[in-house]
Scaffold this motif. Structure first.
Motif, mmCIF file in Angstrom:
data_model
loop_
_atom_site.group_PDB
_atom_site.id
_atom_site.type_symbol
_atom_site.label_atom_id
_atom_site.label_comp_id
_atom_site.label_asym_id
_atom_site.label_seq_id
_atom_site.Cartn_x
_atom_site.Cartn_y
_atom_site.Cartn_z
ATOM 1 N N ALA A 1 -3.329 15.796 -6.475
ATOM 2 C CA ALA A 1 -2.688 15.293 -7.688
ATOM 3 C C ALA A 1 -3.763 14.784 -8.638
ATOM 4 O O ALA A 1 -4.817 14.321 -8.212
ATOM 5 C CB ALA A 1 -1.705 14.175 -7.362
ATOM 6 N N PHE A 2 -3.475 14.887 -9.928
ATOM 7 C CA PHE A 2 -4.405 14.393 -10.940
ATOM 8 C C PHE A 2 -3.633 14.009 -12.188
ATOM 9 O O PHE A 2 -2.664 14.672 -12.562
ATOM 10 C CB PHE A 2 -5.449 15.454 -11.299
ATOM 11 N N ASN A 3 -4.087 12.935 -12.825
ATOM 12 C CA ASN A 3 -3.519 12.573 -14.127
ATOM 13 C C ASN A 3 -4.506 11.682 -14.867
ATOM 14 O O ASN A 3 -5.443 11.139 -14.279
ATOM 15 C CB ASN A 3 -2.168 11.859 -13.984
ATOM 16 N N ILE A 4 -4.284 11.568 -16.171
ATOM 17 C CA ILE A 4 -5.098 10.714 -17.036
ATOM 18 C C ILE A 4 -4.193 9.649 -17.641
ATOM 19 O O ILE A 4 -3.119 9.969 -18.169
ATOM 20 C CB ILE A 4 -5.770 11.535 -18.145
ATOM 21 N N TYR A 5 -4.637 8.395 -17.563
ATOM 22 C CA TYR A 5 -3.848 7.273 -18.067
ATOM 23 C C TYR A 5 -4.622 6.602 -19.202
ATOM 24 O O TYR A 5 -5.587 5.876 -18.956
ATOM 25 C CB TYR A 5 -3.551 6.295 -16.927
ATOM 26 N N PRO A 6 -4.206 6.861 -20.460
ATOM 27 C CA PRO A 6 -4.994 6.388 -21.609
ATOM 28 C C PRO A 6 -5.023 4.868 -21.729
ATOM 29 O O PRO A 6 -4.056 4.175 -21.392
ATOM 30 C CB PRO A 6 -4.258 7.012 -22.808
#
Length: 388
Positions: free
Chosen positions: A35-40
């Motif tokens: 899993a991967f995500n970007i949290y600004p």
């Protein structure tokens, strides 16, 4: 083990979080991105972090506050990724956190008879371990610097295990805030790996777009401004005379060299030369690609074969930058991680998951041929979690 890697780069735009399944040892390391995500970050926090990293005056009290605040943002990223992935936090064995760099000073400063190098990443790992309950390993750069290295780059360790080949010599380029390269010679060992920072990637482009649009835009989306502009050939050539491009590896850099002062110089030259906003962005975008070509020509192509170039990082989302890069590197093929079935955005966060895993087993993961360290060392500091 399931391990979550956390990273926020020189663009300071948010937290990258990657969940990996990892097994194996030093030579036969295996890992899979689950899993991967970007949290600004909020825009106001991004601006403050960039100001701090650019050397703007700031109180010790504020640095202290930001250290714990960024720890909270990193903790939130872990919990959000676990929730989105439907993974129980108790099933995650480790967190590897790079933190947020506010200063990286690899050039020695004399203090009496000593020559001091230093680096500072914030994002308190004790906060991460406490909020998540998971053992957290952080602060990977200082040990390499204590052993005589530059503390960067660290991603080549992952690049080697991910992209090594018996038949193909590859240059692996990351277009983050700063551009860096890892050279993997066909059939080479980990100890043969070469890597170094090459100069600015998104850092200057993003900062100029922010200033020129009075913060209405934070980056050149799809390279639209560069596509409308025209490269100023004389100024482009002048930019390529920057002394950093002549320095031999190992070398690393950041905002101390390609930050606010250089942005001010670029804006002054824009006025002197009468460049439009789009012309300035086009020129700096071309300069970013030209600096990469100059580094590769000087320090890689003279010493070994290069069959292909694999590119990752946020800069791959800028088609104009990628076109410039393909043009200056022709006929060597240039393509992104996606052609190999990988996620360009996830590579740096994956690195710190892998480094944390190896640190837990007391394995050295710096590469002296890359950082200039006197010998291999175990990286990072371990903060025990509450879960067993």
């Amino acid at each position: 083990m399931k391990v979550i890697g956390l990273m926020s780069g020189t663009s300071a735009d948010g937290v990258d979080a990657a969940l990996l399944d990892i097994r194996g040892g030093v030579r036969k390391l295996q890992f899979k991105l689950e899993a991967f995500n970007i949290y600004p970050y909020p825009l106001s926090l991004q601006k403050e972090l960039i100001q701090v990293a650019s050397g703007h005056p700031v109180s010790i009290e504020r640095i202290c506050h930001l250290n714990f605040l960024i720890g909270e943002y990193f903790s939130d990223a872990v919990m959000r990724l676990a929730d989105e992935s439907k993974i129980d936090l108790r099933d995650v064995s480790l967190i590897g956190s790079h933190g947020q760099t506010v200063q990286h000073l690899p050039n020695p400063v004399r203090h009496g008879k000593k020559r001091i190098t230093s680096t500072l990443q914030i994002g308190e790992p004790s906060v991460i371990a406490e909020r998540t309950g998971i053992t957290t390993i952080a602060d990977f750069r200082p040990r390499d610097m204590a052993a005589g290295g530059e503390g960067a780059p660290l991603t080549p360790y992952l690049h080697y295990h991910l992209l090594k080949s018996r038949k193909t010599s590859r240059a692996v380029i990351n277009l983050g805030g700063i551009s860096n390269v890892t050279y993997l010679r066909a059939g080479g060992s980990l100890e043969d790996t070469l890597a170094f920072d090459m100069g600015p990637a998104n850092m200057l482009i993003d900062a100029l777009v922010t200033r020129l649009t009075h913060s209405r835009k934070r980056f050149d989306q799809n390279g639209a401004m560069a596509a409308r502009g025209k490269v100023h050939a004389e100024y482009y050539a002048q930019l390529l005379r920057h002394p950093f491009f002549k320095k031999r590896p190992p070398k690393s850099t950041g905002r101390e060299m390609f930050g606010a002062k250089m942005v001010d110089d670029l804006l002054n030259q824009q006025r002197v030369l009468g460049l439009s906003r789009d012309d300035l962005i086009a020129t700096v975008t071309a300069f970013t690609a030209g600096a990469i070509e100059m580094n590769l020509s000087r320090f890689l192509l003279k010493d070994g074969p290069l069959d292909e170039i694999v590119v990752g990082g946020g800069g791959v989302q800028n088609p104009v930058l990628m076109t410039f890069l393909r043009d200056v590197m022709a006929p060597i093929p240039v393509f992104t991680y996606e052609k190999l079935g990988l996620d360009s955005r996830a590579i740096e966060a994956m690195t710190f998951a892998v480094l944390a895993y190896q640190t837990w087993f007391r394995r050295e993961t710096n590469i002296p041929s890359v950082t200039g360290a006197r010998y291999p060392v175990i990286l990072g500091k371990i903060v025990p979690g509450r879960f067993k």
